[in-house]
Design a protein around this motif. Structure first.
Motif, PDB file in Angstrom:
ATOM      1  N   ASP A  66      15.406   6.132  -1.338  1.00 60.72           N
ATOM      2  CA  ASP A  66      16.189   6.312  -0.230  1.00 60.72           C
ATOM      3  C   ASP A  66      17.547   6.626  -1.165  1.00 60.72           C
ATOM      4  N   GLU A  67      18.733   6.398  -0.679  1.00 59.72           N
ATOM      5  CA  GLU A  67      19.927   6.726  -1.266  1.00 59.72           C
ATOM      6  C   GLU A  67      20.273   5.866  -2.506  1.00 59.72           C
ATOM      7  N   GLN A  68      19.691   4.732  -2.427  1.00 57.36           N
ATOM      8  CA  GLN A  68      19.925   3.817  -3.369  1.00 57.36           C
ATOM      9  C   GLN A  68      19.061   3.715  -4.427  1.00 57.36           C
ATOM     10  N   GLY A  69      18.143   4.451  -4.157  1.00 60.38           N
ATOM     11  CA  GLY A  69      16.783   4.818  -5.287  1.00 60.38           C
ATOM     12  C   GLY A  69      15.851   3.845  -5.077  1.00 60.38           C
ATOM     13  N   LYS A  70      15.755   3.065  -3.991  1.00 59.72           N
ATOM     14  CA  LYS A  70      14.733   2.221  -3.443  1.00 59.72           C
ATOM     15  C   LYS A  70      13.385   2.963  -2.981  1.00 59.72           C
ATOM     16  N   PRO A  71      12.301   2.745  -3.171  1.00 59.83           N
ATOM     17  CA  PRO A  71      11.041   3.312  -2.695  1.00 59.83           C
ATOM     18  C   PRO A  71      11.389   3.309  -1.030  1.00 59.83           C
ATOM     19  N   ARG A  72      10.906   4.198  -0.615  1.00 68.15           N
ATOM     20  CA  ARG A  72      11.040   4.279   1.071  1.00 68.15           C
ATOM     21  C   ARG A  72       9.940   3.550   1.738  1.00 68.15           C
ATOM     22  N   ILE A  73       9.949   2.649   2.524  1.00 67.63           N
ATOM     23  CA  ILE A  73       8.990   1.966   3.200  1.00 67.63           C
ATOM     24  C   ILE A  73       8.954   2.158   4.845  1.00 67.63           C
ATOM     25  N   ARG A  74       7.752   2.581   5.081  1.00 70.84           N
ATOM     26  CA  ARG A  74       7.624   2.756   6.794  1.00 70.84           C
ATOM     27  C   ARG A  74       6.494   1.918   7.508  1.00 70.84           C
ATOM     28  N   ALA A  75       6.629   1.243   8.336  1.00 74.66           N
ATOM     29  CA  ALA A  75       5.711   0.798   9.040  1.00 74.66           C
ATOM     30  C   ALA A  75       4.892   1.552   9.757  1.00 74.66           C
ATOM     31  N   PHE A  76       3.473   1.405   9.906  1.00 78.23           N
ATOM     32  CA  PHE A  76       2.122   2.089  10.691  1.00 78.23           C
ATOM     33  C   PHE A  76       1.481   1.073  11.356  1.00 78.23           C
ATOM     34  N   ILE A  77       0.887   1.906  12.382  1.00 73.80           N
ATOM     35  CA  ILE A  77      -0.037   1.171  13.101  1.00 73.80           C
ATOM     36  C   ILE A  77      -1.449   2.092  13.010  1.00 73.80           C
ATOM     37  N   VAL A  78      -2.428   1.151  12.972  1.00 73.42           N
ATOM     38  CA  VAL A  78      -3.865   2.053  12.620  1.00 73.42           C
ATOM     39  C   VAL A  78      -4.791   1.200  13.652  1.00 73.42           C
ATOM     40  N   PRO A  79      -5.864   2.154  14.085  1.00 73.38           N
ATOM     41  CA  PRO A  79      -6.967   1.389  14.523  1.00 73.38           C
ATOM     42  C   PRO A  79      -7.821   0.919  13.929  1.00 73.38           C
ATOM     43  N   ALA A  80      -8.580  -0.209  14.392  1.00 71.87           N
ATOM     44  CA  ALA A  80      -9.115  -1.285  13.410  1.00 71.87           C
ATOM     45  C   ALA A  80     -10.454  -0.582  12.769  1.00 71.87           C
TER      46      ALA A  80
ATOM     47  N   HIS B 185      -6.184  -3.457  16.725  1.00 76.54           N
ATOM     48  CA  HIS B 185      -5.207  -2.556  15.668  1.00 76.54           C
ATOM     49  C   HIS B 185      -4.656  -3.216  14.735  1.00 76.54           C
ATOM     50  N   PHE B 186      -4.234  -2.658  13.662  1.00 79.02           N
ATOM     51  CA  PHE B 186      -3.546  -3.470  12.553  1.00 79.02           C
ATOM     52  C   PHE B 186      -2.103  -2.779  12.297  1.00 79.02           C
ATOM     53  N   THR B 187      -1.066  -3.425  12.146  1.00 78.62           N
ATOM     54  CA  THR B 187       0.133  -2.758  11.473  1.00 78.62           C
ATOM     55  C   THR B 187       0.257  -3.228  10.161  1.00 78.62           C
ATOM     56  N   LEU B 188       0.906  -2.478   9.373  1.00 79.06           N
ATOM     57  CA  LEU B 188       1.277  -2.707   7.922  1.00 79.06           C
ATOM     58  C   LEU B 188       2.698  -1.950   7.529  1.00 79.06           C
ATOM     59  N   ASN B 189       3.109  -2.259   6.389  1.00 78.62           N
ATOM     60  CA  ASN B 189       4.206  -1.420   5.990  1.00 78.62           C
ATOM     61  C   ASN B 189       3.408  -0.774   4.503  1.00 78.62           C
ATOM     62  N   ALA B 190       4.097   0.228   4.289  1.00 73.85           N
ATOM     63  CA  ALA B 190       3.565   1.097   3.011  1.00 73.85           C
ATOM     64  C   ALA B 190       4.684   1.989   2.501  1.00 73.85           C
ATOM     65  N   VAL B 191       4.517   2.139   1.218  1.00 68.20           N
ATOM     66  CA  VAL B 191       5.412   2.929   0.427  1.00 68.20           C
ATOM     67  C   VAL B 191       5.184   4.544   0.680  1.00 68.20           C
ATOM     68  N   LEU B 192       6.072   5.375   1.054  1.00 64.35           N
ATOM     69  CA  LEU B 192       5.814   6.631   1.298  1.00 64.35           C
ATOM     70  C   LEU B 192       5.772   7.349   0.089  1.00 64.35           C
TER      71      LEU B 192
ATOM     72  N   GLY C 155       0.926  -1.318   0.056  1.00 65.55           N
ATOM     73  CA  GLY C 155       0.045  -0.179  -0.027  1.00 65.55           C
ATOM     74  C   GLY C 155       0.788   1.183   0.033  1.00 65.55           C
ATOM     75  N   PHE C 156       0.113   2.400  -0.141  1.00 64.27           N
ATOM     76  CA  PHE C 156       0.922   3.576   0.001  1.00 64.27           C
ATOM     77  C   PHE C 156       0.412   4.557   1.121  1.00 64.27           C
ATOM     78  N   ALA C 157       1.412   5.244   1.729  1.00 65.36           N
ATOM     79  CA  ALA C 157       1.216   6.435   2.723  1.00 65.36           C
ATOM     80  C   ALA C 157       1.611   7.558   2.291  1.00 65.36           C
ATOM     81  N   ASP C 158       0.474   8.537   1.726  1.00 66.31           N
ATOM     82  CA  ASP C 158       0.848   9.797   1.469  1.00 66.31           C
ATOM     83  C   ASP C 158       0.928  10.941   2.531  1.00 66.31           C
ATOM     84  N   ILE C 159       2.025  11.426   2.485  1.00 72.09           N
ATOM     85  CA  ILE C 159       2.408  12.373   3.406  1.00 72.09           C
ATOM     86  C   ILE C 159       1.548  13.788   3.189  1.00 72.09           C
ATOM     87  N   ASP C 160       0.743  14.368   4.253  1.00 70.21           N
ATOM     88  CA  ASP C 160       0.088  15.308   4.209  1.00 70.21           C
ATOM     89  C   ASP C 160      -0.065  16.079   5.287  1.00 70.21           C
ATOM     90  N   GLY C 161       1.186  16.944   5.548  1.00 73.47           N
ATOM     91  CA  GLY C 161       1.379  17.807   6.846  1.00 73.47           C
ATOM     92  C   GLY C 161       1.831  16.919   8.015  1.00 73.47           C
TER      93      GLY C 161
END
Length: 355
Positions: free
Chosen positions: A151-165, A135-142, A109-115
């Motif tokens: 990142d520095e190698q040109g790979k998509p940056r991935i971040r883990a998140f936790i979200v309420p169900a 709650h659910f944990t997930l990894n998403a492409v920023l 999935g994707f995580a779009d930064i908005d402020g």
């Protein structure tokens, strides 16, 4: 551990399998034992048990029922992530009534930064314990302004998140032959807005909780906890196989199969090999834990190696004995058949691929 009848009289695990999820009384017992929060920080309301103790407990739980062990292991493992969250957020999550963290590691999935927020969209597979998750944990492409961050190698940056169900839509996708009561369904988020502070990094350098548990390498923890589940299920299968083999007779001679030298030797070898590799696993795990407690490095490669060796031994044990168990083992309503299906479903986890 309990006496193996957590759900009450009869065969509650067969009932849970037919229902496709752990029964309410089984879920209540999980919470009563605190198994789902045993890896969460004490400061956040968890038990923060030493990892060797947790792994041995997970083996015993899986020896009771595969789905039970799988849900406990995967959901308690997600609870470990609380040690990498902002402390106030971790405390709030762990204070949730009936708290249960489920999730998936694939960055689908994707995580779009908005402020100060992120907007998450995507679909993730195989969230064991999904129906009971708070709650659910997930990894998403920023992404930012529609562009994938790299990142520095040109790979998509991935971040883990936790979200309420409440942000999550479940999809009833779990149709495996085994671990049916694990309810490892897919889940979806469609533009869920959450604070960016719900993101976290699973790395000892980013731990927000003190203690050796959060310095322990994540992949080593994953390998050893999964291997313990396979060990528990293999032990359960072996315990059920012995009486079935003893009750069958060799075609032609009428000799009980258990008294046929080749079969008796196979049974003995299975028990010996399982015990030998179990001992090896816990010896390496105990040394790794002691190293982390002393602020030195755990033997990650060694833990991965002994975990996969144990899983391979479990596979050979189960598969070598199954043909001697007769048609009883092929009945879908038989306990040994459920254990066999649970075991082989669990072996399909991506980390457990044979070399």
């Amino acid at each position: 551990m309990d006496d193996g009848t957590i759900g009450g009289a009869g065969d509650p695990w067969r009932e849970a399998e037919l229902a496709g999820f752990l029964l309410p009384e089984q879920q209540a017992r999980l919470h009563a034992h605190g198994w789902l929060t045993m890896l969460a920080p004490r400061a956040a309301g968890g038990a923060e048990l030493p990892l060797p103790e947790v792994v041995r407990l997970e083996e015993e739980i899986a020896a009771t029922d595969g789905s039970l062990g799988w849900v406990v292991t995967l959901c308690a493992g997600a609870g470990w992530f609380a040690g990498f969250l902002p402390p106030a957020l971790a405390r709030g999550i762990m204070a949730t009534p009936g708290v249960c963290l489920a999730g998936s590691g694939a960055p689908t999935g994707f995580a779009d930064i908005d402020g100060d927020d992120v907007v998450i969209t995507g679909r993730w597979d195989y969230a064991s314990g999904a129906p009971m998750a708070t709650h659910f944990t997930l990894n998403a492409v920023l992404r930012e302004r529609g562009e994938v961050l790299r990142d520095e190698q040109g790979k998509p940056r991935i971040r883990a998140f936790i979200v309420p169900a409440r942000h999550v839509a479940l999809e009833a996708s779990w149709q495996a032959i085994g671990l049916r009561a694990s309810a490892s369904h897919a889940y979806r988020l469609d533009g869920a807005r959450i604070p960016a502070s719900h993101g976290f990094t699973i790395d000892a350098a980013h731990a927000t909780a003190d203690g050796p548990l959060y310095r322990f390498p994540f992949m080593a923890l994953a390998y050893v906890t999964l291997a313990a589940n396979l060990l528990g299920m293999a032990r359960h299968f072996l315990a059920l196989a012995g009486p079935l083999v003893a009750a069958r007779r060799q075609h032609g001679s009428g000799v009980p199969l258990g008294e046929v030298p080749a079969v008796a030797a196979r049974l003995a070898l299975a028990r010996e090999e399982l015990a030998e590799h179990c001992t090896a696993l816990y010896e390496v795990l105990d040394r790794a834990w002691d190293a982390v407690v002393r602020h030195t490095l755990a033997d990650e490669a060694g833990l991965q190696r002994v975990s996969l060796q144990l899983v391979d031994t479990c596979r050979r044990t189960v598969d070598s004995l199954y043909p001697y168990c007769g048609l009883q083992a092929a009945r879908e309503d038989a306990e040994i058949n459920r254990v066999w299906r649970d075991f082989h479903t669990a072996t399909q986890h991506a980390l457990l691929l044979p070399d």
